[in-house]
Motif scaffolding. Sequence first.
Motif, PDB file in Angstrom:
ATOM      1  N   LYS A 106       0.819  -1.301   0.027  1.00  0.00           N
ATOM      2  CA  LYS A 106       0.041   0.286  -0.008  1.00  0.00           C
ATOM      3  C   LYS A 106       0.736   1.197  -0.029  1.00  0.00           C
ATOM      4  CE  LYS A 106      -3.990   2.039   2.355  1.00  0.00           C
ATOM      5  NZ  LYS A 106      -5.001   1.947   3.581  1.00  0.00           N
ATOM      6  N   ARG A 107       1.832   1.213   0.728  1.00  0.00           N
ATOM      7  CA  ARG A 107       2.775   2.304   0.809  1.00  0.00           C
ATOM      8  C   ARG A 107       3.503   2.490  -0.548  1.00  0.00           C
ATOM      9  NH1 ARG A 107       8.186   3.217   1.052  1.00  0.00           N
ATOM     10  NH2 ARG A 107       8.685   0.976   1.143  1.00  0.00           N
ATOM     11  N   ILE A 108       3.930   1.750  -1.072  1.00  0.00           N
ATOM     12  CA  ILE A 108       4.513   1.735  -2.479  1.00  0.00           C
ATOM     13  C   ILE A 108       3.392   2.267  -3.733  1.00  0.00           C
ATOM     14  CG2 ILE A 108       5.671   0.350  -4.437  1.00  0.00           C
ATOM     15  CD1 ILE A 108       6.429  -1.487  -2.585  1.00  0.00           C
ATOM     16  N   ARG A 109       2.255   2.054  -3.451  1.00  0.00           N
ATOM     17  CA  ARG A 109       1.160   2.634  -4.427  1.00  0.00           C
ATOM     18  C   ARG A 109       1.135   3.957  -4.082  1.00  0.00           C
ATOM     19  NH1 ARG A 109      -3.322  -2.261  -4.322  1.00  0.00           N
ATOM     20  NH2 ARG A 109      -2.137  -3.742  -5.593  1.00  0.00           N
ATOM     21  N   TRP A 110       0.998   4.375  -2.930  1.00  0.00           N
ATOM     22  CA  TRP A 110       0.877   5.794  -2.575  1.00  0.00           C
ATOM     23  C   TRP A 110       2.245   6.591  -3.084  1.00  0.00           C
ATOM     24  CZ3 TRP A 110      -2.834   8.973  -1.575  1.00  0.00           C
ATOM     25  CH2 TRP A 110      -4.009   8.629  -1.001  1.00  0.00           C
ATOM     26  N   GLN A 111       3.490   5.845  -2.846  1.00  0.00           N
ATOM     27  CA  GLN A 111       4.647   6.490  -3.306  1.00  0.00           C
ATOM     28  C   GLN A 111       4.625   6.956  -4.910  1.00  0.00           C
ATOM     29  OE1 GLN A 111       7.994   4.172  -3.686  1.00  0.00           O
ATOM     30  NE2 GLN A 111       9.368   6.118  -2.923  1.00  0.00           N
ATOM     31  N   GLU A 112       3.938   5.603  -5.579  1.00  0.00           N
ATOM     32  CA  GLU A 112       3.707   5.983  -7.070  1.00  0.00           C
ATOM     33  C   GLU A 112       3.010   7.258  -7.404  1.00  0.00           C
ATOM     34  OE1 GLU A 112       4.460   0.978  -8.338  1.00  0.00           O
ATOM     35  OE2 GLU A 112       2.552   2.060  -8.007  1.00  0.00           O
ATOM     36  N   PHE A 113       2.018   7.149  -7.001  1.00  0.00           N
ATOM     37  CA  PHE A 113       0.910   8.108  -6.940  1.00  0.00           C
ATOM     38  C   PHE A 113       1.388   9.440  -6.743  1.00  0.00           C
ATOM     39  CE2 PHE A 113      -2.524  10.820  -5.150  1.00  0.00           C
ATOM     40  CZ  PHE A 113      -3.407  10.852  -6.026  1.00  0.00           C
ATOM     41  N   LEU A 114       2.025   9.820  -5.753  1.00  0.00           N
ATOM     42  CA  LEU A 114       2.641  10.961  -5.152  1.00  0.00           C
ATOM     43  C   LEU A 114       3.893  11.599  -6.431  1.00  0.00           C
ATOM     44  CD1 LEU A 114       2.827  10.766  -1.408  1.00  0.00           C
ATOM     45  CD2 LEU A 114       1.033  12.097  -2.843  1.00  0.00           C
ATOM     46  N   MET A 115       4.543  10.552  -6.779  1.00  0.00           N
ATOM     47  CA  MET A 115       5.658  10.745  -7.543  1.00  0.00           C
ATOM     48  C   MET A 115       5.190  11.215  -9.107  1.00  0.00           C
ATOM     49  SD  MET A 115       8.172  10.772  -5.552  1.00  0.00           S
ATOM     50  CE  MET A 115       9.704  11.341  -6.855  1.00  0.00           C
ATOM     51  N   ILE A 116       4.390  10.425  -9.262  1.00  0.00           N
ATOM     52  CA  ILE A 116       3.455  10.885 -10.656  1.00  0.00           C
ATOM     53  C   ILE A 116       2.890  12.236 -10.759  1.00  0.00           C
ATOM     54  CG2 ILE A 116       1.287  10.220 -12.128  1.00  0.00           C
ATOM     55  CD1 ILE A 116       2.082   7.281 -11.494  1.00  0.00           C
ATOM     56  N   LEU A 117       2.394  12.562  -9.502  1.00  0.00           N
ATOM     57  CA  LEU A 117       1.632  13.849  -9.413  1.00  0.00           C
ATOM     58  C   LEU A 117       2.988  14.869  -9.244  1.00  0.00           C
ATOM     59  CD1 LEU A 117      -1.021  13.835  -6.575  1.00  0.00           C
ATOM     60  CD2 LEU A 117      -1.341  13.942  -9.098  1.00  0.00           C
ATOM     61  N   PHE A 118       4.050  14.587  -8.548  1.00  0.00           N
ATOM     62  CA  PHE A 118       5.178  15.502  -8.628  1.00  0.00           C
ATOM     63  C   PHE A 118       5.630  15.643  -9.840  1.00  0.00           C
ATOM     64  CE2 PHE A 118       9.910  16.337  -8.095  1.00  0.00           C
ATOM     65  CZ  PHE A 118       9.640  17.609  -7.338  1.00  0.00           C
ATOM     66  N   GLY A 119       5.707  14.686 -10.654  1.00  0.00           N
ATOM     67  CA  GLY A 119       6.417  14.462 -12.024  1.00  0.00           C
ATOM     68  C   GLY A 119       5.532  15.466 -12.897  1.00  0.00           C
ATOM     69  N   SER A 120       4.303  15.494 -13.008  1.00  0.00           N
ATOM     70  CA  SER A 120       3.401  16.177 -13.593  1.00  0.00           C
ATOM     71  C   SER A 120       3.358  17.587 -13.392  1.00  0.00           C
ATOM     72  CB  SER A 120       1.943  15.771 -13.354  1.00  0.00           C
ATOM     73  OG  SER A 120       1.569  14.476 -13.718  1.00  0.00           O
TER      74      SER A 120
END
Length: 205
Positions: free
Chosen positions: A2-16
């Motif tokens: 679950k933590r990894i999925r949140w990390q992916e989500f946040l990093m995609i947002l930051f990249g955008s």
Amino acid sequence: MKRIRWQEFLMILFGSFVLAAAFYHIHVQNNLAEGGFIGIALLVQALFHISPSITTLLLDIPLILLGSKILGRQLAFKTIIGATSFSVFYSLMERYSPFQINLSQHLFFAALLGGVLVGFGLGLILRYGGATGGDDILSILISKVSRLSVGKVYFIFDVLVLILSLVYLSWDQVAYTGFSVTVCAYITDWVMTYHRRKKTESAYI
């Protein structure tokens, strides 16, 4: 997990966020174009005064829906996150950002800085399993039905969009954009492989 999925989500947002900031403050404010759907969106803005935040979504959504059936729902979901967040961030900056980065007399530096920042944002999105929009999915789909690699499809698509950009930009501006796209490709690859290289290096220590 679950933590990894949140990390992916946040990093995609930051990249955008980085992607939107670079396009608006560097490319748009200094009259540089871009390849892919964002380049088409900038062309539409120049001709019809429609915000790229709207055009990119209109171009992305049909291909994301098509890609979800062929390439899987997970990629489609992460692409929706990347495409929607880019549109929202760009729209907010377009309306409220007080920053003006005028490098019109130094287009080489503008192209270099824009390429580095865009490449960093794209690299983060791709590194964490997302995509930047429908043009990524289109490139993957064309690659699957042709003998061309994804990289070659990207290149051909970008060249076509840059040629169309001559409608509203000079040869110099398009040439500097080509340089920016090249820098972007290098930085994107570097960001995507950095973590993998660090893990390989640590294994030998």
